[in-house]
Enzyme design. Structure first.
Site, PDB file in Angstrom:
ATOM      1  CE  LYS A 166      20.057  -3.585  65.174  1.00 28.50           C
ATOM      2  NZ  LYS A 166      20.082  -5.023  65.349  1.00 28.50           N
TER       3      LYS A 166
ATOM      4  CB  THR B 150      16.493  -6.008  66.726  1.00 25.02           C
ATOM      5  OG1 THR B 150      16.106  -6.775  67.858  1.00 25.02           O
ATOM      6  CG2 THR B 150      15.798  -4.663  66.770  1.00 25.02           C
TER       7      THR B 150
ATOM      8  CE  LYS C 172      14.373  -5.391  70.389  1.00 20.16           C
ATOM      9  NZ  LYS C 172      14.762  -5.920  71.673  1.00 20.16           N
TER      10      LYS C 172
HETATM   11  P1  NAD Z   1      26.111 -10.826  68.026  1.00 19.41           P
HETATM   12  O1  NAD Z   1      26.912  -9.852  67.247  1.00 19.41           O
HETATM   13  O2  NAD Z   1      26.639 -11.357  69.302  1.00 19.41           O
HETATM   14  O3  NAD Z   1      25.749 -12.087  67.088  1.00 19.41           O
HETATM   15  C1  NAD Z   1      25.486 -12.020  65.709  1.00 19.41           C
HETATM   16  C2  NAD Z   1      26.111 -13.247  65.067  1.00 19.41           C
HETATM   17  O4  NAD Z   1      25.762 -13.267  63.685  1.00 19.41           O
HETATM   18  C3  NAD Z   1      27.649 -13.242  65.132  1.00 19.41           C
HETATM   19  O5  NAD Z   1      28.098 -14.442  65.752  1.00 19.41           O
HETATM   20  C4  NAD Z   1      28.077 -13.152  63.672  1.00 19.41           C
HETATM   21  O6  NAD Z   1      29.276 -13.860  63.392  1.00 19.41           O
HETATM   22  C5  NAD Z   1      26.883 -13.763  62.976  1.00 19.41           C
HETATM   23  N1  NAD Z   1      26.774 -13.399  61.560  1.00 19.41           N
HETATM   24  C6  NAD Z   1      26.837 -12.166  61.016  1.00 19.41           C
HETATM   25  N2  NAD Z   1      26.665 -12.254  59.676  1.00 19.41           N
HETATM   26  C7  NAD Z   1      26.487 -13.563  59.393  1.00 19.41           C
HETATM   27  C8  NAD Z   1      26.273 -14.296  58.185  1.00 19.41           C
HETATM   28  N3  NAD Z   1      26.216 -13.675  56.997  1.00 19.41           N
HETATM   29  N4  NAD Z   1      26.154 -15.637  58.272  1.00 19.41           N
HETATM   30  C9  NAD Z   1      26.229 -16.277  59.460  1.00 19.41           C
HETATM   31  N5  NAD Z   1      26.431 -15.639  60.640  1.00 19.41           N
HETATM   32  C10 NAD Z   1      26.558 -14.301  60.593  1.00 19.41           C
HETATM   33  O7  NAD Z   1      24.692 -10.109  68.258  1.00 19.41           O
HETATM   34  P2  NAD Z   1      23.574 -10.508  69.346  1.00 19.41           P
HETATM   35  O8  NAD Z   1      23.773  -9.733  70.576  1.00 19.41           O
HETATM   36  O9  NAD Z   1      23.456 -11.992  69.381  1.00 19.41           O
HETATM   37  O10 NAD Z   1      22.295  -9.859  68.634  1.00 19.41           O
HETATM   38  C11 NAD Z   1      21.650 -10.483  67.533  1.00 19.41           C
HETATM   39  C12 NAD Z   1      20.373  -9.724  67.243  1.00 19.41           C
HETATM   40  O11 NAD Z   1      19.540  -9.723  68.394  1.00 19.41           O
HETATM   41  C13 NAD Z   1      20.593  -8.251  66.877  1.00 19.41           C
HETATM   42  O12 NAD Z   1      19.723  -7.899  65.844  1.00 19.41           O
HETATM   43  C14 NAD Z   1      20.271  -7.508  68.184  1.00 19.41           C
HETATM   44  O13 NAD Z   1      19.815  -6.195  67.943  1.00 19.41           O
HETATM   45  C15 NAD Z   1      19.183  -8.395  68.750  1.00 19.41           C
HETATM   46  N6  NAD Z   1      19.031  -8.324  70.208  1.00 19.41           N
HETATM   47  C16 NAD Z   1      20.118  -8.377  71.024  1.00 19.41           C
HETATM   48  C17 NAD Z   1      19.951  -8.328  72.400  1.00 19.41           C
HETATM   49  C18 NAD Z   1      21.146  -8.373  73.334  1.00 19.41           C
HETATM   50  O14 NAD Z   1      20.980  -8.069  74.517  1.00 19.41           O
HETATM   51  N7  NAD Z   1      22.333  -8.765  72.859  1.00 19.41           N
HETATM   52  C19 NAD Z   1      18.667  -8.225  72.956  1.00 19.41           C
HETATM   53  C20 NAD Z   1      17.567  -8.226  72.100  1.00 19.41           C
HETATM   54  C21 NAD Z   1      17.762  -8.273  70.717  1.00 19.41           C
END
Ligand code: NAD
Length: 293
Positions: free
Chosen positions: A244, A94, A169
Site C-alpha cells: 500500500k 497513512t 511517511k
Molecule cells: P485496521 O484495518 O486494523 O483498522 C482500521 C479501522 O477503521 C477498522 O477497525 C475499521 O472498521 C475502521 N473503519 C473503516 N472505515 C470506517 C468508517 N467509515 N467509520 C469508522 N470506522 C471505520 O488498520 P490499522 O492497521 O489500524 O491501520 C490504520 C492506518 O494506520 C492505515 O492507514 C495504515 O496504513 C496505518 N498504519 C498501520 C500500521 C500497522 O502496522 N498496522 C503502521 C503504521 C501505519
C-alpha cells in the site's frame, strides 16, 4: 483532560485510543466494527452510535482509518458537518498526499484546524505509546496537537505544511521497502557464495552496507532474535501494508514528476509477493520469494 473523539479503532487505533484513556482524557469512540468498538470501551472509551455523534462535543478529533477514500468520506459526511467550531482535527491514517491536502482544505474552508499525523512504529509502538508522528500543518496547530500526540508517541516531528506528514511517511517507507529487498538480495547472494548468514551479518552490520532493515529486522533467521524471520515471518508489518505504502509513493512520484525507479521495482516485487498469497505475512518474508521459494 480533553474531550477527544476517536474514529477507527483497528490494530493501530485501538491501542492509541487506549493510551489516551490511560492519560485521563475523555475519549468518545466510534468504529464500524462492533468488536473493535467493544474493545475500546473495555479500555475506558465511551461508545458513540456514529462518527457524527462521536465528534459532536469534541475538542479534538483523531482518525485512524485504512485509506484515503475512508478519510475523505468520514470527514466530508460525518466530521466536518457536525464538529464544533474550534475543534482540532488530527488524521493519523497513512493516505495519499492529495487526499490529505484536500480534506485539510475543506476543513479550513469550514473554519476548522486540521493536521495530518501519520505514524511509524507498528502495533507494538501503538501499544507501548512510542510511535513516531510525522506532522503536516501550521506551527500553531502542531503546538496544539503536540501534548495529545505525546500520549501516544515518543518522537513527534513537524514535517512542514499540510500533507507533509504523509509525504515524509511514504518517502520513509519507500526507502524501507527498497532497503529490505537490497538486504535480502545480499543474503541470497551470500548463501550461494557459501557465506554463513551470521558472518555476513557481522561484517555488513559494521560496514557501509548497514541499514535499519539489516540491524533491526534482518530477513534471515538467527542474527536478530526479535526479527519476524525467527517466527516464520509472522507480521510485524504486513506485506499488504508495505505494498500500500509503495503504491502511494508511486502515485506521489507520478504527480510530482519524481523519478523513483527502485521504488517502482519494489512495488512490483511486493505485488508479486502479495499476489502469491502472502499479504498477511511480514514484509521481510519477501526474501523467500527472492530465494525462489
Ligand atoms: P485496521 O484495518 O486494523 O483498522 C482500521 C479501522 O477503521 C477498522 O477497525 C475499521 O472498521 C475502521 N473503519 C473503516 N472505515 C470506517 C468508517 N467509515 N467509520 C469508522 N470506522 C471505520 O488498520 P490499522 O492497521 O489500524 O491501520 C490504520 C492506518 O494506520 C492505515 O492507514 C495504515 O496504513 C496505518 N498504519 C498501520 C500500521 C500497522 O502496522 N498496522 C503502521 C503504521 C501505519
Amino acid at each position: 483532560m480533553a474531550k477527544i473523539a476517536f474514529i477507527g479503532l483497528g490494530n493501530m487505533g485501538g491501542p492509541m485510543a487506549a493510551n489516551l484513556c490511560k492519560a485521563q482524557h475523555h475519549v468518545t469512540a466510534f468504529d464500524l466494527s462492533d468488536s473493535a468498538l467493544a474493545a475500546a470501551v473495555e479500555k475506558g472509551a465511551h461508545k458513540a452510535a456514529s462518527a457524527a455523534e462521536a465528534v459532536k462535543d469534541a475538542e479534538i478529533v483523531v482518525t485512524m482509518l485504512p485509506a484515503g477514500k475512508h478519510v475523505r468520506e468520514v470527514y466530508e459526511k460525518d466530521v466536518l458537518p457536525n464538529v464544533a467550531k474550534g475543534a482540532l482535527l488530527i488524521d493519523c491514517s497513512t493516505i495519499d498526499v492529495d487526499s490529505a491536502r484536500h480534506v485539510a482544505g475543506l476543513a479550513q474552508k469550514a473554519g476548522l484546524e486540521m493536521i495530518d499525523a501519520p505514524v511509524s512504529g507498528g502495533v507494538g509502538g501503538a501499544t507501548a505509546g512510542t510511535l513516531t508522528f510525522m506532522v503536516g500543518g501550521s506551527d500553531a496547530d502542531f503546538a496544539k496537537a503536540r501534548p495529545i500526540l505525546e500520549k501516544m508517541g515518543r518522537n513527534i516531528v513537524h514535517a512542514g505544511g499540510s500533507g507533509n506528514g504523509q509525504a515524509a511517511k511514504i518517502c520513509n517507507n519507500m526507502i524501507l521497502g527498497i532497503s529490505m529487498i537490497a538486504v535480502s538480495e545480499g543474503f541470497m547472494l551470500g548463501k550461494r557464495l557459501g557465506l554463513d548468514a551470521q558472518k555476513l551479518f557481522d561484517v555488513v552490520s559494521t560496514a557501509s552496507g548497514s541499514c535499519w532493515s539489516l540491524i533491526n529486522y534482518c530477513p534471515v533467521p538467527g542474527p536478530v532474535p526479535a526479527s519476524p524471520a525467527n517466527r516464520d515471518y509472522q507480521a510485524g508489518f504486513t506485506a499488504a501494508m508495505m505494498l500500500k505504502d509503495l503504491l502511494l509513493a508511486q502515485q506521489a512520484s507520478a504527480g510530482a514528476g519524481a523519478a523513483t525507479p527502485l521504488g517502482a521495482e519494489a512495488a512490483q516485487l511486493f505485488s508479486l509477493y502479495v499476489n502469491a498469497g502472502n499479504s498477511a505475512k511480514d514484509f521481510s518474508g519477501i526474501i523467500k520469494m527472492l530465494d525462489g521459494k
